[in-house]
Design an enzyme around this catalytic site. Sequence first.
Site, mmCIF file in Angstrom:
data_model
loop_
_atom_site.group_PDB
_atom_site.id
_atom_site.type_symbol
_atom_site.label_atom_id
_atom_site.label_comp_id
_atom_site.label_asym_id
_atom_site.label_seq_id
_atom_site.Cartn_x
_atom_site.Cartn_y
_atom_site.Cartn_z
ATOM 1 N N HIS A 158 0.783 -1.215 -0.365
ATOM 2 C CA HIS A 158 -0.049 -0.025 -0.259
ATOM 3 C C HIS A 158 0.863 1.318 0.030
ATOM 4 O O HIS A 158 2.055 1.414 0.748
ATOM 5 C CB HIS A 158 -0.607 -0.101 1.178
ATOM 6 C CG HIS A 158 -1.670 -1.237 1.602
ATOM 7 N ND1 HIS A 158 -1.464 -2.183 2.141
ATOM 8 C CD2 HIS A 158 -3.179 -1.309 1.143
ATOM 9 C CE1 HIS A 158 -2.292 -3.044 2.120
ATOM 10 N NE2 HIS A 158 -3.402 -2.639 1.692
ATOM 11 N N ASP A 175 2.350 1.678 3.442
ATOM 12 C CA ASP A 175 3.163 0.842 3.995
ATOM 13 C C ASP A 175 4.595 1.407 3.903
ATOM 14 O O ASP A 175 5.516 0.999 4.581
ATOM 15 C CB ASP A 175 3.328 -0.489 3.291
ATOM 16 C CG ASP A 175 1.843 -1.152 3.286
ATOM 17 O OD1 ASP A 175 1.071 -0.565 4.287
ATOM 18 O OD2 ASP A 175 1.480 -2.054 2.579
ATOM 19 N N MET A 192 2.741 -5.766 -7.782
ATOM 20 C CA MET A 192 1.269 -5.371 -7.283
ATOM 21 C C MET A 192 1.433 -3.895 -6.561
ATOM 22 O O MET A 192 2.134 -4.176 -5.517
ATOM 23 C CB MET A 192 0.426 -6.284 -6.814
ATOM 24 C CG MET A 192 -1.051 -5.960 -6.270
ATOM 25 S SD MET A 192 -0.981 -5.266 -4.661
ATOM 26 C CE MET A 192 -1.526 -6.793 -3.845
ATOM 27 N N GLU A 229 -10.925 -6.454 -5.007
ATOM 28 C CA GLU A 229 -10.809 -7.461 -4.022
ATOM 29 C C GLU A 229 -12.026 -7.452 -3.111
ATOM 30 O O GLU A 229 -12.298 -6.622 -2.463
ATOM 31 C CB GLU A 229 -9.407 -7.300 -3.227
ATOM 32 C CG GLU A 229 -9.329 -8.310 -1.989
ATOM 33 C CD GLU A 229 -8.045 -8.266 -1.410
ATOM 34 O OE1 GLU A 229 -7.011 -7.538 -1.994
ATOM 35 O OE2 GLU A 229 -8.177 -8.630 -0.149
ATOM 36 N N LYS A 243 -14.716 -8.459 -0.185
ATOM 37 C CA LYS A 243 -14.712 -8.772 1.045
ATOM 38 C C LYS A 243 -16.163 -8.785 1.825
ATOM 39 O O LYS A 243 -16.639 -7.610 1.245
ATOM 40 C CB LYS A 243 -13.595 -8.272 1.705
ATOM 41 C CG LYS A 243 -13.363 -8.922 3.348
ATOM 42 C CD LYS A 243 -12.354 -8.353 3.825
ATOM 43 C CE LYS A 243 -12.134 -8.730 5.492
ATOM 44 N NZ LYS A 243 -10.864 -7.889 6.209
ATOM 45 N N GLU A 270 -9.470 -13.609 -2.463
ATOM 46 C CA GLU A 270 -8.684 -13.798 -1.059
ATOM 47 C C GLU A 270 -9.388 -15.174 -0.483
ATOM 48 O O GLU A 270 -10.854 -14.958 0.063
ATOM 49 C CB GLU A 270 -8.407 -12.846 -0.022
ATOM 50 C CG GLU A 270 -7.860 -13.019 1.050
ATOM 51 C CD GLU A 270 -7.303 -11.918 1.860
ATOM 52 O OE1 GLU A 270 -6.911 -10.873 1.410
ATOM 53 O OE2 GLU A 270 -7.657 -11.812 3.455
ATOM 54 N N HIS A 291 -11.638 -14.185 2.752
ATOM 55 C CA HIS A 291 -12.653 -13.160 2.508
ATOM 56 C C HIS A 291 -13.983 -14.273 2.232
ATOM 57 O O HIS A 291 -15.209 -14.091 2.801
ATOM 58 C CB HIS A 291 -12.634 -12.110 1.505
ATOM 59 C CG HIS A 291 -11.448 -11.334 1.942
ATOM 60 N ND1 HIS A 291 -11.071 -10.255 1.091
ATOM 61 C CD2 HIS A 291 -10.633 -11.242 2.884
ATOM 62 C CE1 HIS A 291 -10.174 -9.642 1.634
ATOM 63 N NE2 HIS A 291 -10.092 -10.182 2.868
ATOM 64 N N ASP A 334 -5.017 -13.635 -3.387
ATOM 65 C CA ASP A 334 -4.602 -13.463 -2.116
ATOM 66 C C ASP A 334 -4.749 -14.719 -1.341
ATOM 67 O O ASP A 334 -5.864 -15.117 -1.110
ATOM 68 C CB ASP A 334 -5.334 -12.191 -1.256
ATOM 69 C CG ASP A 334 -4.712 -10.767 -1.660
ATOM 70 O OD1 ASP A 334 -3.843 -10.842 -2.672
ATOM 71 O OD2 ASP A 334 -5.228 -10.100 -1.186
ATOM 72 N N ASP A 363 -11.692 -11.899 10.736
ATOM 73 C CA ASP A 363 -10.643 -12.103 9.654
ATOM 74 C C ASP A 363 -9.289 -12.338 10.313
ATOM 75 O O ASP A 363 -8.656 -11.654 10.978
ATOM 76 C CB ASP A 363 -10.634 -10.544 9.146
ATOM 77 C CG ASP A 363 -9.579 -10.628 7.875
ATOM 78 O OD1 ASP A 363 -9.244 -11.825 7.524
ATOM 79 O OD2 ASP A 363 -9.426 -9.409 7.290
ATOM 80 N N ASP A 410 -6.511 -14.251 8.510
ATOM 81 C CA ASP A 410 -5.347 -13.781 7.843
ATOM 82 C C ASP A 410 -4.574 -15.145 8.348
ATOM 83 O O ASP A 410 -3.164 -14.649 8.496
ATOM 84 C CB ASP A 410 -4.782 -12.687 7.777
ATOM 85 C CG ASP A 410 -5.585 -11.511 7.153
ATOM 86 O OD1 ASP A 410 -6.369 -12.102 6.184
ATOM 87 O OD2 ASP A 410 -5.276 -10.558 7.313
ATOM 88 N N ASP A 425 -1.238 -12.953 1.651
ATOM 89 C CA ASP A 425 -1.842 -11.744 2.219
ATOM 90 C C ASP A 425 -2.395 -12.420 3.481
ATOM 91 O O ASP A 425 -3.447 -12.587 3.849
ATOM 92 C CB ASP A 425 -3.249 -11.162 1.384
ATOM 93 C CG ASP A 425 -3.746 -9.923 2.271
ATOM 94 O OD1 ASP A 425 -2.907 -9.341 3.254
ATOM 95 O OD2 ASP A 425 -4.517 -9.303 1.809
HETATM 96 C C1 XLS Z 1 -7.969 -7.105 3.950
HETATM 97 C C2 XLS Z 1 -7.407 -7.040 2.655
HETATM 98 C C3 XLS Z 1 -6.183 -6.223 2.299
HETATM 99 C C4 XLS Z 1 -5.945 -6.200 0.897
HETATM 100 C C5 XLS Z 1 -5.088 -4.949 0.471
HETATM 101 O O1 XLS Z 1 -8.564 -7.982 4.538
HETATM 102 O O2 XLS Z 1 -7.309 -8.622 2.515
HETATM 103 O O3 XLS Z 1 -5.184 -6.817 2.934
HETATM 104 O O4 XLS Z 1 -5.515 -7.294 0.343
HETATM 105 O O5 XLS Z 1 -5.585 -3.772 0.768
HETATM 106 MG MG MG Z 2 -6.332 -9.226 0.618
HETATM 107 MG MG MG Z 3 -7.913 -9.927 3.721
#
Ligand code: XLS
Ligand code: MG
Ligand code: MG
Length: 387
Positions: free
Chosen positions: A54, A57, A88, A181, A183, A217, A220, A245, A255, A257, A287
């Site tokens: 991002h 970041d 990306m 993306e 979610k 992802e 998600h 992702d 969430d 991850d 991710d």
């Molecule tokens: C959040 C998302 C985020 C995106 C990028 O849940 O996965 O990490 O991939 O902004």
């Molecule tokens: Mg993501």
């Molecule tokens: Mg995510």
Amino acid sequence: MAYEPKPEHKFTFGLWTVGNVGRDPFGLPTRPPLEPDYIVYKLAEIGAYGVNLHDNDLIPVEATEAERERILKRFKKALQDTGLVVPMATTNLFGDPAFKDGAFTSPDARVRAYAIQKTMRAMDLGAELGAKTYVFWGGREGAEVDAGGNVLDALAHYREALNFLAEYSEDQGYGYRFALEPKPNEPRGDIYLPVVGAALGFIATLDKPHLFGLNPEVAHETMAGLNFVHAVAQAIDAGKLFHIDLNDQKMGRFDQDLRFGAENLKTAFFLVKLLEDSGYDGPRHFDAHALRTEDEAGVWEFAKGCMRTYLILKEKAERFGRDREIQDLIGAYKVQDKALARLTAKYSRENARALKGLEFDREALGRRGPGLEWLDQLTVELLLGVR
Ligand code: XLS
Ligand code: MG
Ligand code: MG
């Protein structure tokens, strides 16, 4: 060494993933932050191909022009020293309180304009680092309450912003492909375009749909209780799998991850098989982040684990393809009939007439067991390493 990740495997991590400090809504960070260039050197050491980011970041939102240049110089040197690429890039349109009620979809025209400005700048940064895929995760594009009556306006504004930014990319000659993306929720109660199918439908309404695809992802779709492999298949079928992702997630939880393959091994297996069989050629982006319990050593174990599990599952998928008994069962499961297939492949009056005239043994069709129990058991045994 077996299952050793190499750049040719195209494994990527976000700065925000291995750089995650272990903050959660109830607890403070449990790990100190890592410098972006340090992350690049470490990722190269463990065999990654690239690093994604991002805007913030890498460049803090309040950085001066001179600070931006200094950070960029160090980051670019690390990329050059290691050969890591930045495939990306994306924008942080969720952290700042300015975006608390949406970015592109905010009901406030000033917020929407700022979101587009911030994204153009982030696109400039990504392009400078060589990124060709630009991700849009609409973390704040949603609502908790619908009393504001914003949904239809929000979709119109979303479309307006994406159309604007696609034109900007073309005008600058950046050559980006955009990946939405989806979610379903978190951080907002309800997020617009919650699942892969919703994003695919929305893309068809954009001015330049060919520039837009998906970045699905694992976590998600799983949070929503949906089948992630099916979602990815639909994106592939539409020619829209632009990025992916990878992580893991328990259904019905916050969430998480989790490390790729940590939770739903069978899903991870069929996902890897789908990606490999379909010829998906893009980055395998993780991710995910290390558990909040971990120190830095745990972070690198987490990252290595993601890649190693992918490679193990890839080998299992090849073994599945070579396994005679499994392949024979699949062959028997997918009953072929050339004459019937010719009749149903495409409508014609003759085909319709011929089809209407046929007799089917409906009861026999209903009696037949397709053998899925045995096939699935063999899959499990293969995954458990006894086959
Ligand atoms: C959040 C998302 C985020 C995106 C990028 O849940 O996965 O990490 O991939 O902004
Ligand atoms: Mg993501
Ligand atoms: Mg995510």
